[in-house]
Design an enzyme around this catalytic site. Structure first.
Site, mmCIF file in Angstrom:
data_model
loop_
_atom_site.group_PDB
_atom_site.id
_atom_site.type_symbol
_atom_site.label_atom_id
_atom_site.label_comp_id
_atom_site.label_asym_id
_atom_site.label_seq_id
_atom_site.Cartn_x
_atom_site.Cartn_y
_atom_site.Cartn_z
ATOM 1 N N THR A 151 0.739 -1.232 0.040
ATOM 2 C CA THR A 151 -0.207 0.098 -0.013
ATOM 3 C C THR A 151 0.819 1.335 -0.099
ATOM 4 O O THR A 151 2.085 1.364 0.572
ATOM 5 C CB THR A 151 -0.839 -0.098 1.204
ATOM 6 O OG1 THR A 151 -1.674 1.336 1.449
ATOM 7 C CG2 THR A 151 0.045 -0.283 2.320
ATOM 8 N N ASP A 152 0.237 2.452 -0.570
ATOM 9 C CA ASP A 152 1.072 3.664 -0.516
ATOM 10 C C ASP A 152 1.074 4.205 0.899
ATOM 11 O O ASP A 152 1.924 4.854 1.302
ATOM 12 C CB ASP A 152 0.382 4.510 -1.373
ATOM 13 C CG ASP A 152 -1.050 5.066 -1.185
ATOM 14 O OD1 ASP A 152 -1.652 4.452 -0.106
ATOM 15 O OD2 ASP A 152 -1.629 6.203 -1.503
ATOM 16 N N GLU A 153 0.542 3.629 2.045
ATOM 17 C CA GLU A 153 0.459 3.986 3.284
ATOM 18 C C GLU A 153 1.720 3.560 4.072
ATOM 19 O O GLU A 153 2.056 4.212 5.059
ATOM 20 C CB GLU A 153 -0.906 3.568 4.066
ATOM 21 C CG GLU A 153 -2.099 4.148 3.673
ATOM 22 C CD GLU A 153 -3.302 3.761 4.425
ATOM 23 O OE1 GLU A 153 -3.140 3.905 5.596
ATOM 24 O OE2 GLU A 153 -4.352 3.596 4.041
ATOM 25 N N TYR B 162 -2.362 -0.410 10.906
ATOM 26 C CA TYR B 162 -2.566 -1.015 9.719
ATOM 27 C C TYR B 162 -1.267 -0.872 8.877
ATOM 28 O O TYR B 162 -0.848 -1.795 8.214
ATOM 29 C CB TYR B 162 -3.602 -0.576 8.863
ATOM 30 C CG TYR B 162 -3.882 -0.841 7.484
ATOM 31 C CD1 TYR B 162 -3.873 -1.999 7.055
ATOM 32 C CD2 TYR B 162 -3.583 0.459 6.697
ATOM 33 C CE1 TYR B 162 -3.789 -2.455 5.793
ATOM 34 C CE2 TYR B 162 -3.359 0.200 5.254
ATOM 35 C CZ TYR B 162 -3.721 -0.993 4.934
ATOM 36 O OH TYR B 162 -3.500 -1.297 3.467
ATOM 37 N N LYS C 55 1.731 -3.522 7.492
ATOM 38 C CA LYS C 55 1.852 -3.912 5.976
ATOM 39 C C LYS C 55 3.335 -3.431 5.579
ATOM 40 O O LYS C 55 3.727 -4.173 4.666
ATOM 41 C CB LYS C 55 0.770 -2.869 5.055
ATOM 42 C CG LYS C 55 -0.606 -3.127 5.126
ATOM 43 C CD LYS C 55 -0.858 -4.515 4.574
ATOM 44 C CE LYS C 55 -0.865 -4.512 2.977
ATOM 45 N NZ LYS C 55 -1.351 -5.528 2.185
#
Length: 334
Positions: free
Chosen positions: A123-125, A149, A153
């Site tokens: 994810t970009d997060e 979260y 990831k």
């Protein structure tokens, strides 16, 4: 080609499975999914006759190994994850168990059984908040996650790359920006806004709504992932983004207008999410060099998504829960 899709009954996974079935005649698809609240057989109803399916947890090493031995995939794609930031704030333990320990199990199985290619959906997060930072994150940008979260990831993302370096496991990591579209659980911003308006409730915006995201229609992501699998390089990371930057407030206002409602009346501002990231941004030249380009602009994508939820109440009505109906979902936990 035989493709094993872990988490293939979730939002992004099911859209990728649907893309494969409709695009290719010679691809065999096997879906392995735990069927949690966000992974549902309803997401695959129109393609179930064209795929194989096993209900299973990615942390169940024995079952996953049996499936891999039986199917002998050419590619293992790992979508399986807990993904909702608000839920991770309320209860982080499932995110660590599934996203970190579960990914570890999939890597061990792939390594031992010599799966030819492992593809991890990150994810970009993982890059964290780029508010106040010039430019955008390239694939070599330091990982700086903000929430339980995104931290889970990032940990899994790094495990995948460690298995490549230590064991020679062939991998490709894909880091997409915010996806939206059909079959997305209404806990997420776009469908949550649509469903709340359909139920006669106001749309909600966290804080001032100035948080900036890049918005990618999920069918465009499926094409990008296909390009990475077929033409990408081993041991590489690929950011996938649309370049469609918009604030949360702008997206909510667009949906309200598409649905013929009044932004001045049908939007309420609520308390901001704890630890909220203000800005995500990535550079995506690597995936574009594979010949991929997004096809669906943000306004068109939102119009398509609104229409899908209008026509498919049977799909989302059973999913209405406190996260959808609460004004502050992170305050709705146990």
């Amino acid at each position: 080609m035989r493709i094993l899709v872990l988490g293939g009954a979730g939002f992004m996974g099911s859209n990728f499975v649907r893309y494969l079935v409709k695009r290719y005649d010679g691809v065999e698809v096997y879906v392995y999914d735990k069927l949690t609240y966000a992974g549902r057989l309803e997401n695959l109803a129109d393609v179930m006759d064209s795929i194989r399916f096993t209900r299973g947890d990615i942390a169940d090493e024995r079952l996953l190994e049996r499936v891999v031995r039986e199917f002998q995939p050419d590619v293992m794609v790992n979508f399986a994850a807990e993904t909702h930031v608000d839920r991770s704030i309320n209860e982080p333990a499932p995110f660590i168990k599934t996203n970190v320990l579960g990914t570890f199990v999939t890597l061990e199985v792939a390594r031992r059984l010599e799966v030819p290619l492992y593809v991890y959906i990150s994810t970009d997060e993982v890059y964290g908040d780029l508010h106040g930072v010039e430019g955008a994150a390239g694939e070599d940008w330091p990982l700086n996650p903000s929430s339980p979260y995104s931290a889970s990831k990032a940990a899994a993302d790094m495990l995948v790359r460690a298995y490549g370096r230590t064991y020679g496991l062939r991998y490709r990591v894909v880091r997409p920006c915010n996806n939206y579209g059909p079959y997305q659980h209404p806990e997420k911003l776009v469908p949550r806004t649509i469903v709340r308006l359909l139920k006669g409730r106001p749309a909600t915006v966290y804080g001032d709504g100035s948080q900036v995201r890049d918005w990618l229609y999920v069918e465009d992501f499926a094409e990008a992932l296909d390009a990475v699998i077929r033409r990408g390089g081993d041991y590489e990371v690929y950011n996938v983004c649309a370049g469609s930057y918009a604030s949360v407030r702008e997206v909510v206002e667009a949906i309200v207008k598409i649905m013929g409602r009044d932004p001045g009346r049908d939007i309420v501002h609520v308390r901001g999410r704890p630890g909220e990231d203000r800005r995500y941004a990535m550079t995506c030249e690597k995936v574009r060099a594979l010949g991929w380009r997004p096809r669906v602009g943000l306004l068109e994508g939102l119009e398509r998504t609104v229409e899908w939820y209008r026509l498919n109440e049977w799909w989302w009505r059973p999913l209405l829960d406190r996260y959808v109906l609460a004004d502050e979902p992170w305050g709705a936990g146990p």
